[in-house]
Scaffold this motif. Structure first.
Motif, mmCIF file in Angstrom:
data_model
loop_
_atom_site.group_PDB
_atom_site.id
_atom_site.type_symbol
_atom_site.label_atom_id
_atom_site.label_comp_id
_atom_site.label_asym_id
_atom_site.label_seq_id
_atom_site.Cartn_x
_atom_site.Cartn_y
_atom_site.Cartn_z
ATOM 1 N N LEU A 134 0.817 -1.216 0.000
ATOM 2 C CA LEU A 134 0.000 0.000 0.000
ATOM 3 C C LEU A 134 0.849 1.263 0.000
ATOM 4 O O LEU A 134 0.461 2.279 -0.579
ATOM 5 C CB LEU A 134 -0.944 -0.005 1.201
ATOM 6 C CG LEU A 134 -1.955 -1.161 1.243
ATOM 7 C CD1 LEU A 134 -2.864 -1.026 2.456
ATOM 8 C CD2 LEU A 134 -2.783 -1.222 -0.038
ATOM 9 N N SER A 135 2.008 1.214 0.646
ATOM 10 C CA SER A 135 2.895 2.379 0.670
ATOM 11 C C SER A 135 3.320 2.773 -0.743
ATOM 12 O O SER A 135 3.280 3.947 -1.125
ATOM 13 C CB SER A 135 4.133 2.078 1.518
ATOM 14 O OG SER A 135 5.044 3.159 1.479
ATOM 15 N N VAL A 136 3.727 1.774 -1.543
ATOM 16 C CA VAL A 136 4.135 2.052 -2.926
ATOM 17 C C VAL A 136 2.924 2.404 -3.773
ATOM 18 O O VAL A 136 2.981 3.307 -4.619
ATOM 19 C CB VAL A 136 4.896 0.845 -3.517
ATOM 20 C CG1 VAL A 136 5.240 1.091 -4.985
ATOM 21 C CG2 VAL A 136 6.170 0.570 -2.717
ATOM 22 N N LEU A 137 1.810 1.723 -3.554
ATOM 23 C CA LEU A 137 0.591 1.990 -4.322
ATOM 24 C C LEU A 137 0.119 3.433 -4.126
ATOM 25 O O LEU A 137 -0.363 4.080 -5.073
ATOM 26 C CB LEU A 137 -0.508 1.018 -3.909
ATOM 27 C CG LEU A 137 -1.842 1.107 -4.649
ATOM 28 C CD1 LEU A 137 -1.667 0.810 -6.131
ATOM 29 C CD2 LEU A 137 -2.858 0.139 -4.038
ATOM 30 N N LEU A 138 0.265 3.947 -2.914
ATOM 31 C CA LEU A 138 -0.209 5.301 -2.594
ATOM 32 C C LEU A 138 0.878 6.360 -2.737
ATOM 33 O O LEU A 138 0.637 7.528 -2.451
ATOM 34 C CB LEU A 138 -0.761 5.319 -1.161
ATOM 35 C CG LEU A 138 -1.985 4.426 -0.910
ATOM 36 C CD1 LEU A 138 -2.332 4.392 0.568
ATOM 37 C CD2 LEU A 138 -3.184 4.903 -1.726
#
Length: 366
Positions: A134-138
């Motif tokens: 989620l960190s990379v996705l966001l």
């Protein structure tokens, strides 16, 4: 004739070994997320999977959708019980057997959050898997989907389980390099996250769910990134028949996804359409064909001098493959995986969109 395979692999190796794993920033707060689990006859492992998810991500921010694809065992009942035990928001949706792609589509349709994680029933996440995805996705508005690293777990050592370890040691590096160039579409299906706004419904008859999703995201103008620190621990069959069946299935569906999305071969998709995707087409379709034609040519060339030379040549190839059972190495893996791609190419001619799962084995918590 061997110049093309050598050049393609040289480019990949140079990219893989000159690329460092990206640093993932820790999220200030974890967002709500829906986790979709396509399931078919997963009674033996679905409880462990739900237990694992509840232990690595806050339950109050978690929704789990088990998309039960016509299981003939107690998957539905067991999954419902596990969800209730952890007071997890979610549901089990049951439908007739129609294949993993349709099961995923139904799961996504029944999810209520903008961020969705797709995973399998037969493996485990660790505490960093979902947060790092989620960190990379966001991290950017133009990132539409991400995938993590698959860590093989085997009951014992064999040529084929060791070849998987060697293969995975380089696979993730290549995908990380492609991500830095623009995007990778070679996702690992059990560890994928995406934004609903970036996704499209999966083709229910052709193509791997992970690669097809990534390609649809890229064609909508987003990027797809590989996150090596987001790990999924998966049992790898150590028996030849089991691994052969699994790998040919995956190769076939990956080839289908590539072929049926060939319109991504275009400058309008940036460096992905002009460099990453063309290189993958060479790797998947051209290299295996040339490789086996080259072996055949060498066999007949040596036979023109003496049949003994040809026999020695064949024995040498088998020896290279067998060495992988003692010492995992990229060369043994290369030969084995060229055969999977080559067989997968012929398997594309069959209209098979429903597959039987491989053996299910419980994995110890990581």
């Amino acid at each position: 004739m061997t110049i093309i395979p050598a050049s393609v692999y040289l480019i990949y190796l140079m990219g893989a070994f000159t690329t460092k794993d990206p640093q993932v920033k820790k999220l200030e707060s974890l967002p709500v997320v829906s986790v979709v689990i396509p399931a078919y006859n997963e009674e033996a492992v679905i409880t462990d999977r739900i237990n694992n998810l509840s232990s690595v991500y806050p339950v109050e921010k978690l929704e789990i959708i088990v998309s039960n694809d016509g299981s003939q065992d107690r998957t539905e009942e067991v999954a419902k019980t596990a969800l209730q035990q952890h007071s997890i928001k979610g549901k089990v949706i049951t439908h007739e057997r129609s294949g993993v792609n349709k099961a995923i589509n139904r799961g996504i349709e029944n999810s209520s959050n903008e961020l969705v994680v797709i995973t399998g029933a037969d493996g485990l996440f660790d505490e960093n898997t979902i947060p790092n995805l989620l960190s990379v996705l966001l991290s950017s508005d133009d990132v539409g989907a991400v995938s993590g690293d698959l860590i093989p777990v085997a009951k014992g050592e064999s040529v084929f389980s060791n070849s998987e370890s060697a293969y995975r040691s380089i696979y993730g590096r290549i995908c990380t390099w492609e991500s830095k160039v623009h995007s990778t579409f070679c996702f690992n299906g059990p560890v994928v996250a995406f934004k609903k706004e970036a996704s499209s419904s999966l083709n229910t008859r052709r193509g791997a769910d992970d690669a097809s999703m990534a390609l649809s995201v890229i064609k909508k103008g987003y990027r797809c990134q590989y996150v090596p620190s987001a790990k999924f621990y998966e049992y790898v069959p150590d028996k030849f028949y089991e691994q052969r069946r699994q790998k040919i299935r995956r190769a076939t569906r990956l080839l289908e996804a590539t072929f049926f999305n060939r319109d991504a071969l275009s400058p309008k998709f940036g460096k992905f359409g002009t460099f990453v995707f063309p290189l993958r087409i060479l790797l998947f379709f051209v290299v295996p064909t040339i490789f086996f034609l080259s072996l055949l040519a060498w066999f007949f060339y040596l036979a023109s001098f003496s049949i003994l030379y040809s026999v020695i040549f064949v024995l040498a190839i088998f020896a290279l493959v067998s060495i992988g059972g003692v010492v995992p190495n990229v060369l043994s893996s290369f030969i084995i995986y060229q055969s999977y791609l080559f067989l997968g190419f012929f398997n594309m001619l069959r209209d098979v969109h429903i597959w039987e799962p491989t053996e299910r084995v419980k994995i110890t918590n990581k």
